[in-house]
Motif scaffolding. Structure first.
Motif, PDB file in Angstrom:
ATOM      1  N   HIS A   1      86.965 -29.678  59.353  1.00  0.00           N
ATOM      2  CA  HIS A   1      86.726 -30.999  58.784  1.00  0.00           C
ATOM      3  C   HIS A   1      86.300 -30.809  57.326  1.00  0.00           C
ATOM      4  O   HIS A   1      85.597 -29.847  57.010  1.00  0.00           O
ATOM      5  N   PRO A   2      86.704 -31.696  56.400  1.00  0.00           N
ATOM      6  CA  PRO A   2      86.306 -31.556  54.995  1.00  0.00           C
ATOM      7  C   PRO A   2      84.796 -31.430  54.801  1.00  0.00           C
ATOM      8  O   PRO A   2      84.349 -30.678  53.932  1.00  0.00           O
ATOM      9  N   ASP A   3      83.994 -32.145  55.601  1.00  0.00           N
ATOM     10  CA  ASP A   3      82.538 -32.011  55.489  1.00  0.00           C
ATOM     11  C   ASP A   3      82.127 -30.566  55.743  1.00  0.00           C
ATOM     12  O   ASP A   3      81.298 -30.003  55.024  1.00  0.00           O
ATOM     13  N   ASP A   4      82.711 -29.944  56.773  1.00  0.00           N
ATOM     14  CA  ASP A   4      82.368 -28.569  57.123  1.00  0.00           C
ATOM     15  C   ASP A   4      82.815 -27.593  56.043  1.00  0.00           C
ATOM     16  O   ASP A   4      82.113 -26.638  55.725  1.00  0.00           O
ATOM     17  N   GLN A   5      83.981 -27.841  55.463  1.00  0.00           N
ATOM     18  CA  GLN A   5      84.475 -26.975  54.392  1.00  0.00           C
ATOM     19  C   GLN A   5      83.535 -27.030  53.193  1.00  0.00           C
ATOM     20  O   GLN A   5      83.159 -25.990  52.637  1.00  0.00           O
ATOM     21  N   ALA A   6      83.171 -28.225  52.774  1.00  0.00           N
ATOM     22  CA  ALA A   6      82.279 -28.387  51.625  1.00  0.00           C
ATOM     23  C   ALA A   6      80.914 -27.779  51.922  1.00  0.00           C
ATOM     24  O   ALA A   6      80.332 -27.097  51.068  1.00  0.00           O
ATOM     25  N   LEU A   7      80.402 -27.997  53.121  1.00  0.00           N
ATOM     26  CA  LEU A   7      79.109 -27.421  53.504  1.00  0.00           C
ATOM     27  C   LEU A   7      79.141 -25.902  53.458  1.00  0.00           C
ATOM     28  O   LEU A   7      78.182 -25.269  53.020  1.00  0.00           O
ATOM     29  N   GLU A   8      80.239 -25.323  53.891  1.00  0.00           N
ATOM     30  CA  GLU A   8      80.375 -23.865  53.881  1.00  0.00           C
ATOM     31  C   GLU A   8      80.290 -23.322  52.459  1.00  0.00           C
ATOM     32  O   GLU A   8      79.598 -22.342  52.193  1.00  0.00           O
ATOM     33  N   VAL A   9      80.971 -23.970  51.522  1.00  0.00           N
ATOM     34  CA  VAL A   9      80.968 -23.534  50.121  1.00  0.00           C
ATOM     35  C   VAL A   9      79.572 -23.676  49.519  1.00  0.00           C
ATOM     36  O   VAL A   9      79.062 -22.748  48.878  1.00  0.00           O
ATOM     37  N   VAL A  10      78.939 -24.819  49.723  1.00  0.00           N
ATOM     38  CA  VAL A  10      77.620 -25.052  49.129  1.00  0.00           C
ATOM     39  C   VAL A  10      76.571 -24.149  49.778  1.00  0.00           C
ATOM     40  O   VAL A  10      75.661 -23.659  49.100  1.00  0.00           O
ATOM     41  N   ASN A  11      76.695 -23.891  51.053  1.00  0.00           N
ATOM     42  CA  ASN A  11      75.757 -22.982  51.708  1.00  0.00           C
ATOM     43  C   ASN A  11      75.903 -21.560  51.146  1.00  0.00           C
ATOM     44  O   ASN A  11      74.914 -20.866  50.922  1.00  0.00           O
ATOM     45  N   ARG A  12      77.151 -21.138  50.886  1.00  0.00           N
ATOM     46  CA  ARG A  12      77.392 -19.828  50.278  1.00  0.00           C
ATOM     47  C   ARG A  12      76.742 -19.771  48.897  1.00  0.00           C
ATOM     48  O   ARG A  12      76.106 -18.783  48.522  1.00  0.00           O
ATOM     49  N   GLN A  13      76.864 -20.866  48.137  1.00  0.00           N
ATOM     50  CA  GLN A  13      76.271 -20.932  46.805  1.00  0.00           C
ATOM     51  C   GLN A  13      74.748 -20.795  46.899  1.00  0.00           C
ATOM     52  O   GLN A  13      74.131 -20.061  46.123  1.00  0.00           O
ATOM     53  N   LEU A  14      74.118 -21.468  47.850  1.00  0.00           N
ATOM     54  CA  LEU A  14      72.662 -21.389  48.014  1.00  0.00           C
ATOM     55  C   LEU A  14      72.226 -19.970  48.385  1.00  0.00           C
ATOM     56  O   LEU A  14      71.256 -19.440  47.833  1.00  0.00           O
ATOM     57  N   THR A  15      72.939 -19.344  49.287  1.00  0.00           N
ATOM     58  CA  THR A  15      72.621 -17.972  49.695  1.00  0.00           C
ATOM     59  C   THR A  15      72.693 -17.027  48.501  1.00  0.00           C
ATOM     60  O   THR A  15      71.792 -16.197  48.285  1.00  0.00           O
ATOM     61  N   LEU A  16      73.741 -17.157  47.702  1.00  0.00           N
ATOM     62  CA  LEU A  16      73.908 -16.290  46.530  1.00  0.00           C
ATOM     63  C   LEU A  16      72.865 -16.598  45.455  1.00  0.00           C
ATOM     64  O   LEU A  16      72.402 -15.687  44.759  1.00  0.00           O
ATOM     65  N   TYR A  17      72.478 -17.858  45.305  1.00  0.00           N
ATOM     66  CA  TYR A  17      71.415 -18.236  44.366  1.00  0.00           C
ATOM     67  C   TYR A  17      70.141 -17.495  44.732  1.00  0.00           C
ATOM     68  O   TYR A  17      69.470 -16.913  43.874  1.00  0.00           O
ATOM     69  N   ASN A  18      69.792 -17.513  46.006  1.00  0.00           N
ATOM     70  CA  ASN A  18      68.556 -16.878  46.442  1.00  0.00           C
ATOM     71  C   ASN A  18      68.617 -15.352  46.378  1.00  0.00           C
ATOM     72  O   ASN A  18      67.578 -14.693  46.326  1.00  0.00           O
ATOM     73  N   LYS A  19      69.810 -14.775  46.344  1.00  0.00           N
ATOM     74  CA  LYS A  19      69.950 -13.326  46.149  1.00  0.00           C
ATOM     75  C   LYS A  19      69.818 -12.963  44.669  1.00  0.00           C
ATOM     76  O   LYS A  19      69.628 -11.807  44.320  1.00  0.00           O
ATOM     77  N   ARG A  20      69.992 -13.971  43.783  1.00  0.00           N
ATOM     78  CA  ARG A  20      69.869 -13.814  42.330  1.00  0.00           C
ATOM     79  C   ARG A  20      70.834 -12.777  41.768  1.00  0.00           C
ATOM     80  O   ARG A  20      70.501 -12.009  40.872  1.00  0.00           O
ATOM     81  N   GLU A  21      72.068 -12.767  42.284  1.00  0.00           N
ATOM     82  CA  GLU A  21      73.103 -11.878  41.773  1.00  0.00           C
ATOM     83  C   GLU A  21      74.116 -12.733  41.020  1.00  0.00           C
ATOM     84  O   GLU A  21      74.852 -13.521  41.628  1.00  0.00           O
ATOM     85  N   VAL A  22      74.137 -12.600  39.712  1.00  0.00           N
ATOM     86  CA  VAL A  22      74.886 -13.510  38.849  1.00  0.00           C
ATOM     87  C   VAL A  22      76.385 -13.534  39.161  1.00  0.00           C
ATOM     88  O   VAL A  22      76.960 -14.612  39.330  1.00  0.00           O
ATOM     89  N   ASP A  23      77.033 -12.380  39.195  1.00  0.00           N
ATOM     90  CA  ASP A  23      78.494 -12.368  39.339  1.00  0.00           C
ATOM     91  C   ASP A  23      78.971 -12.980  40.659  1.00  0.00           C
ATOM     92  O   ASP A  23      79.854 -13.846  40.640  1.00  0.00           O
ATOM     93  N   PRO A  24      78.418 -12.584  41.813  1.00  0.00           N
ATOM     94  CA  PRO A  24      78.855 -13.244  43.051  1.00  0.00           C
ATOM     95  C   PRO A  24      78.537 -14.750  43.053  1.00  0.00           C
ATOM     96  O   PRO A  24      79.331 -15.552  43.538  1.00  0.00           O
ATOM     97  N   PHE A  25      77.393 -15.105  42.469  1.00  0.00           N
ATOM     98  CA  PHE A  25      77.016 -16.521  42.390  1.00  0.00           C
ATOM     99  C   PHE A  25      78.030 -17.304  41.556  1.00  0.00           C
ATOM    100  O   PHE A  25      78.480 -18.378  41.954  1.00  0.00           O
ATOM    101  N   MET A  26      78.413 -16.776  40.409  1.00  0.00           N
ATOM    102  CA  MET A  26      79.346 -17.469  39.526  1.00  0.00           C
ATOM    103  C   MET A  26      80.732 -17.593  40.150  1.00  0.00           C
ATOM    104  O   MET A  26      81.491 -18.490  39.799  1.00  0.00           O
ATOM    105  N   ALA A  27      81.048 -16.745  41.099  1.00  0.00           N
ATOM    106  CA  ALA A  27      82.367 -16.771  41.735  1.00  0.00           C
ATOM    107  C   ALA A  27      82.584 -18.009  42.610  1.00  0.00           C
ATOM    108  O   ALA A  27      83.725 -18.291  42.986  1.00  0.00           O
ATOM    109  N   VAL A  28      81.538 -18.778  42.900  1.00  0.00           N
ATOM    110  CA  VAL A  28      81.702 -19.967  43.742  1.00  0.00           C
ATOM    111  C   VAL A  28      82.063 -21.218  42.935  1.00  0.00           C
ATOM    112  O   VAL A  28      82.216 -22.296  43.501  1.00  0.00           O
TER     113      VAL A  28
END
Length: 163
Positions: A41-68
């Motif tokens: 479902h589009p809601d699930d797809q968008a949630l997956e992307v934003v959740n990945r972004q939050l996880t990478l934000y909290n890891k504080r790794e610039v390059d993987p974070f910018m890849a989203v």
């Protein structure tokens, strides 16, 4: 007649038929020979992307974070209308600086509708131990599965926090 209407409303057979058609269509679409991804479902797809972004934000790794983010990501302040960045290249320095601190984002609430996700967050570990509240609205490009737009609403919880 009354007993039948209470146990099986007139609209129920039509609803069941419509649900059956939708389920069959989804099965046919998700099992087609050229389908390489699981139907979501589009809601699930968008949630997956934003959740990945939050996880990478909290890891504080610039390059993987910018890849989203899309190359032409647009980031702005919802209250002032100020444009923060109009590209990934413009956005990157903000997070290089941000990730030099022990920054952490705590998700307080999240809602999604289609390709839009709204997060209510508390950001800790900002410069000088600063804390801020944030509401971030993310627009996800479902073709690329990347964030194409972010709109922030910020409020400092501690004195002197620069957003």
């Amino acid at each position: 007649l009354l007993a039948r209407s209470l146990t099986s409303p007139a609209w129920l057979p039509a609803s069941r038929a419509a649900l059956s058609r939708r389920t069959s269509l989804l099965r046919a679409t998700s099992t087609s020979a050229d389908s390489t991804t699981t139907m979501m479902h589009p809601d699930d797809q968008a949630l997956e992307v934003v959740n990945r972004q939050l996880t990478l934000y909290n890891k504080r790794e610039v390059d993987p974070f910018m890849a989203v983010f899309t190359d032409d990501v647009h980031v702005s302040d919802a209250v002032t209308g100020a444009v923060i960045a109009t590209s990934k290249a413009e956005l990157r320095p903000r997070y290089v600086t941000r990730f030099s601190t022990p920054v952490h984002c705590e998700l307080v609430a999240r809602v999604a509708l289609g390709n839009v996700v709204v997060d209510r967050e508390i950001i800790t570990g900002l410069v000088d131990g600063g804390v801020a509240e944030c509401m971030a609205t993310y627009v996800v490009d479902l073709q690329s599965m990347l964030i194409s737009k972010i709109t922030f609403v910020w409020r400092a919880r501690t004195f002197g926090v620069s957003l």
